[in-house]
Design a protein around this motif. Structure first.
Motif, mmCIF file in Angstrom:
data_model
loop_
_atom_site.group_PDB
_atom_site.id
_atom_site.type_symbol
_atom_site.label_atom_id
_atom_site.label_comp_id
_atom_site.label_asym_id
_atom_site.label_seq_id
_atom_site.Cartn_x
_atom_site.Cartn_y
_atom_site.Cartn_z
ATOM 1 N N VAL A 71 0.822 -1.221 -0.077
ATOM 2 C CA VAL A 71 -0.177 -0.039 -0.081
ATOM 3 C C VAL A 71 0.786 1.410 -0.149
ATOM 4 C CG1 VAL A 71 -1.619 1.315 1.292
ATOM 5 C CG2 VAL A 71 -2.082 -1.107 1.169
ATOM 6 N N THR A 122 -7.148 -1.838 1.253
ATOM 7 C CA THR A 122 -6.783 -1.393 2.432
ATOM 8 C C THR A 122 -8.058 -2.119 3.179
ATOM 9 O OG1 THR A 122 -7.767 0.820 2.277
ATOM 10 C CG2 THR A 122 -5.479 0.272 2.132
ATOM 11 N N LEU A 143 -1.396 3.148 8.597
ATOM 12 C CA LEU A 143 -2.503 2.887 7.780
ATOM 13 C C LEU A 143 -3.082 4.418 7.805
ATOM 14 C CD1 LEU A 143 -3.553 1.215 5.814
ATOM 15 C CD2 LEU A 143 -5.293 0.147 7.254
#
Length: 573
Positions: free
Chosen positions: A378, A441, A456
């Motif tokens: 990510v 995600t 995150l």
């Protein structure tokens, strides 16, 4: 189209119901078959529990070791052996390796070395099962482990993961005992050993059985425990067991290739194909050298007085070692061949100006097997989004993209005609990629208690900020095109100044400025306030018309928001 999809869905449900009814009828008809399936189900579920537990407890360590392991082919090979021995799942290690290659963290040749190691590491499982033998009952050990594992499951974090591992081991032990009882109950109902086959056909038939069993069960370990049990019960012969072992290797690489290739980028697909190619050639060479290999096993076994179970483990190891020895010198050439066979994909769609439609580079579904790998994927994808967003904003102020990566902070003079393309770029490139990141995600196994939750959150903030910056660029482009095209317009030089000011900030995203430089950038945004003051002065002096002044004022706000977004991203890093 909807009708067709519904029809397929109902057909799948119907097939599932038919399968369940047929399986239930077979259980009612044969208690021995029920016992065998019960043991197999426990074994497979136990393997899943161990994989999940080890992934949670050793995931980060595994990925750090994998990153370091590809410095040399030998280290990659040893990592493949060791990790497969610990996890007892060559498929899991292979899929994690595919994810690492797809995210660009290791090269294809390094991944191939790991695959060689996983094949040899998978032989450790059959050695453990063979050495345990068939006379020892594992259920007395399994029951306390099951109790403690379930109790530990009520706690969170690492304790819960360790409990999951204990439950998995207990279920495997109980499953092995149930499989042995199931085969014992069959007795003479299933006796392949007494059947007469042509030697060549026998090898091919039982290789096919091993292949199909592994594809159906999705576990070569499950196939091998069934083979060991059948061999101990003398329901198959030793050559038949050897052939099943070869088939299980083929089935394992086929399932890995299928699971790894679907949704993976080209790099992951190449490694999946390498695994299949390696096992297929190894199997073919084993068939060619069948007599010498079985003779070697027989000679060693006679000298050491090995049981048939140990002989099966020895043969399984022998042909896997043989495959590694044959392929070892050809790793780099195999990587080159696979790269030519599967070149990088070309985007299916292009924009009117010839720029390519963008798809995710690093969001490999296999990366979701591990939270650490998924997080790295990510982060790299958001950096990809950052590069694209910066280039799109350059389109908004009519600066060539290559100038972002060259020295100097003064953009070239804008040259008409100016194409209003930011809206199209946003719809084709930025928005779809942002959606893919959000979708990926949402599938990551990270909860609020996880230490990676803060990271995150920052990633989401950066991606959302980039999206907002591009939207501001869309509003900015129209006036930029209008006022930059007319050098005689009174607002022309203000837009040149805005363009240069914003370009300076965009360049910073590639520079990684330190704290003092960030402070200077923060102060530099004050220059836009001075520009506002000058605009008002020129308006009062009659040098600018009301419409010109209001346009500049609005666009200063857009530039300021983009520059503040740049600062937020730099500070987040």
């Amino acid at each position: 189209m909807n009708f067709s999809n519904r029809s397929k869905k109902y057909l799948n449900y119907l097939l599932l119901v038919i399968f369940i009814v047929a399986l239930g009828f077979s259980f009612w008809h044969s208690l021995a078959w029920l016992k065998l399936c019960y043991g197999l189900a426990l074994f497979l579920f136990g393997m899943q529990c161990i994989e999940e537990g080890l992934r949670s407890t050793a995931g980060g360590t595994l990925e750090r070791l994998m990153t370091k392991s590809t410095a040399t082919p030998a280290r990659g090979f040893l990592f493949g052996v060791g990790s497969t021995f610990v996890l007892q799942s060559s498929t899991l290690v292979s899929l994690l390796t595919i994810a690492f290659i797809s995210t660009g963290m290791i090269g294809l040749a390094g991944g191939i070395a790991i695959i060689f190691g996983t094949n040899l590491g998978a032989t450790t499982g059959i050695w453990l099962l063979a050495l345990a033998g068939q006379s020892v009952s594992l259920s007395p050990v399994a029951i306390p482990m099951l109790v403690f594992g379930i109790l530990m499951g009520f706690f969170g974090g690492q304790t819960q993961a360790v409990g999951r591992i204990l439950v998995g081991v207990a279920l495997i032990f109980m499953g092995i005992d149930a499989i042995k009882e199931g085969f014992g109950a069959f007795g003479g109902q299933m006796d392949f050993a007494s059947l007469q086959f042509n030697p060549t056909m026998e090898v091919l038939i039982f290789t096919g059985i091993g292949f199909l069993l592994t594809c159906v069960l999705q576990s070569s370990h499950a196939t091998l425990i069934l083979t060991l049990t059948a061999l101990a019960s003398m329901q198959i012969t030793l050559p038949q067991a050897f052939a099943i072992a070869v088939g299980s290797n083929l089935g394992s690489s086929a399932t890995t290739a299928l699971m790894g290739a679907i949704g993976s980028e080209r790099a992951g697909q190449r490694l999946a194909l390498a695994h299949l190619f390696f096992n297929a050639i190894t199997a073919l060479l084993t068939f060619v050298l069948w007599m010498p290999m079985t003779t070697i096993v027989s000679s060693i076994s006679q000298a050491a007085n090995f049981s048939p179970l140990i002989q099966l483990a020895l043969f399984h190891t022998l042909f896997n070692v043989f495959g590694v020895v044959v392929f070892w010198r050809w790793q780099d050439k195999l990587a080159d061949v696979l790269t030519k066979m599967l070149p990088d994909k070309k985007p299916a769609k292009t924009l009117p100006d010839g720029s390519q439609a963008v798809m995710p580079r690093y969001l490999d579904p296999n990366a979701l097997l591990s939270s650490d790998i998924a997080m790295r994927a990510v982060v790299k994808e958001v950096r990809h989004l950052m590069s694209l967003a910066t280039e799109v904003i350059c389109h908004a102020i009519f600066v060539k993209n290559e100038q972002l990566y060259q020295d100097g902070y003064t953009p070239d003079k804008p040259i008409a005609p100016f194409e209003l393309d930011v809206q199209a770029l946003y719809e084709w490139q930025i928005k779809p990629l942002y959606s893919e990141i959000l979708d990926f995600t949402s599938k990551m196994d990270i909860d609020e208690a996880d230490s990676r939750q803060d990271e995150l959150t920052v990633v989401h903030l950066v991606a959302f900020t980039l999206l907002g910056m591009v939207k501001d660029g869309k509003h900015l482009q129209k006036n930029m095109a209008y006022f930059l095209a007319d050098s005689d317009n009174a607002a022309h030089y203000e837009y040149l100044a805005l363009r240069e000011h914003l370009f300076f900030f965009l360049k910073q995203l590639n520079q990684s400025p330190d704290a003092s430089q960030l402070s200077d950038l923060d102060k530099r945004t004050d220059e836009l306030e001075e520009m506002r003051y000058n605009i008002l002065q020129r308006l009062g002096q009659g040098e600018l018309e009301n419409t010109q002044a209001s346009s500049i004022m609005n666009d200063i706000n857009y530039v300021l928001r983009i520059e503040q977004g740049v600062l937020e991203i730099l500070k987040a890093h």
